[in-house]
Design a protein around this motif. Structure first.
Motif, PDB file in Angstrom:
ATOM      1  N   LEU A 152     -27.351 -76.088-116.403  1.00 15.99           N
ATOM      2  CA  LEU A 152     -27.395 -76.445-115.120  1.00 15.99           C
ATOM      3  C   LEU A 152     -26.458 -75.994-113.776  1.00 15.99           C
ATOM      4  N   VAL A 153     -25.212 -75.709-114.660  1.00 17.01           N
ATOM      5  CA  VAL A 153     -24.138 -74.640-114.046  1.00 17.01           C
ATOM      6  C   VAL A 153     -24.354 -73.530-113.696  1.00 17.01           C
ATOM      7  N   ALA A 154     -25.282 -72.853-115.207  1.00 12.39           N
ATOM      8  CA  ALA A 154     -25.568 -71.966-115.365  1.00 12.39           C
ATOM      9  C   ALA A 154     -26.732 -71.434-114.212  1.00 12.39           C
ATOM     10  N   GLN A 155     -27.336 -72.104-114.168  1.00 11.46           N
ATOM     11  CA  GLN A 155     -29.260 -71.923-113.545  1.00 11.46           C
ATOM     12  C   GLN A 155     -28.016 -72.058-111.503  1.00 11.46           C
ATOM     13  N   ALA A 156     -27.164 -72.875-111.814  1.00  8.41           N
ATOM     14  CA  ALA A 156     -26.656 -72.490-110.467  1.00  8.41           C
ATOM     15  C   ALA A 156     -25.989 -71.207-110.220  1.00  8.41           C
ATOM     16  N   ALA A 157     -25.218 -70.924-110.998  1.00  6.20           N
ATOM     17  CA  ALA A 157     -24.300 -69.519-110.763  1.00  6.20           C
ATOM     18  C   ALA A 157     -25.785 -68.573-110.333  1.00  6.20           C
ATOM     19  N   GLU A 158     -26.618 -68.433-111.229  1.00  9.33           N
ATOM     20  CA  GLU A 158     -27.669 -67.308-111.462  1.00  9.33           C
ATOM     21  C   GLU A 158     -28.368 -67.851-110.042  1.00  9.33           C
TER      22      GLU A 158
END
Length: 173
Positions: A152-158
């Motif tokens: 989820l953190v990676a998705q938010a960054a993307e």
């Protein structure tokens, strides 16, 4: 040495430009939210710090369907050893997806509540605002699997969120 400094500065500048470009893109929500599955209890796992949650621990939310089609919202936390409760209403802003809501705790002010991540089994969710200044990671339990959290953190960054601002919420042991 000078070349390395210049190269590092250029790389930093390009990263900042790329991050800004992501923030200018429209925020993508999940394709569809079944509101009957979404309502219920949620625990805040991490969030961008906000003034209205300052000093809060054990933060959670409960959502329920209202007879008029709206959603009853009841947020709670522990602050200064006391239970703090905020009650409001949410309204579906995009009836095609049900992923864009507007939440109101005090008239006439409304905030955008866009569901940008959601587990297939509705066990976790990620909610953000299109201006990227608000972000919450939620779970049905007071803990969340670390792999799911990292995803989820990676998705938010993307999606252009500055995930360095994410703070884990103390939910107890």
């Amino acid at each position: 040495m000078k070349k390395e400094i210049i190269a590092g500065s250029v790389a930093l500048g390009l990263a900042a430009i790329a991050a800004q470009a992501l923030r200018c893109q429209p925020l993508e929500t999940v394709p569809y939210v079944d509101l009957k599955k979404y309502v219920g209890a949620w625990f805040e796992i991490a969030a961008f710090p906000q003034w209205f949650e300052s000093g809060c621990t054990f933060t959670s939310a409960a959502y329920g369907l209202a007879p008029d089609g709206g959603i009853i919202v009841k947020n709670r936390c522990i602050k200064d050893n006391k239970i703090k409760i905020a009650e409001g209403r949410a309204y579906v802003a995009d009836k095609t997806s049900n992923a864009k809501l507007e939440v109101q705790f005090q008239w006439p002010f409304k905030g955008k509540y866009w569901i940008i991540g959601l587990g297939d089994d509705y066990s976790y969710a990620m909610v953000g605002h299109p201006n990227r200044k608000y972000l919450w990671i939620l779970s049905r339990r007071s803990t969340l699997d670390e792999q799911i959290y990292n995803k989820l953190v990676a998705q938010a960054a993307e999606q252009g969120f500055d995930v360095r601002k994410l703070v884990r919420t103390m939910q107890g042991v």
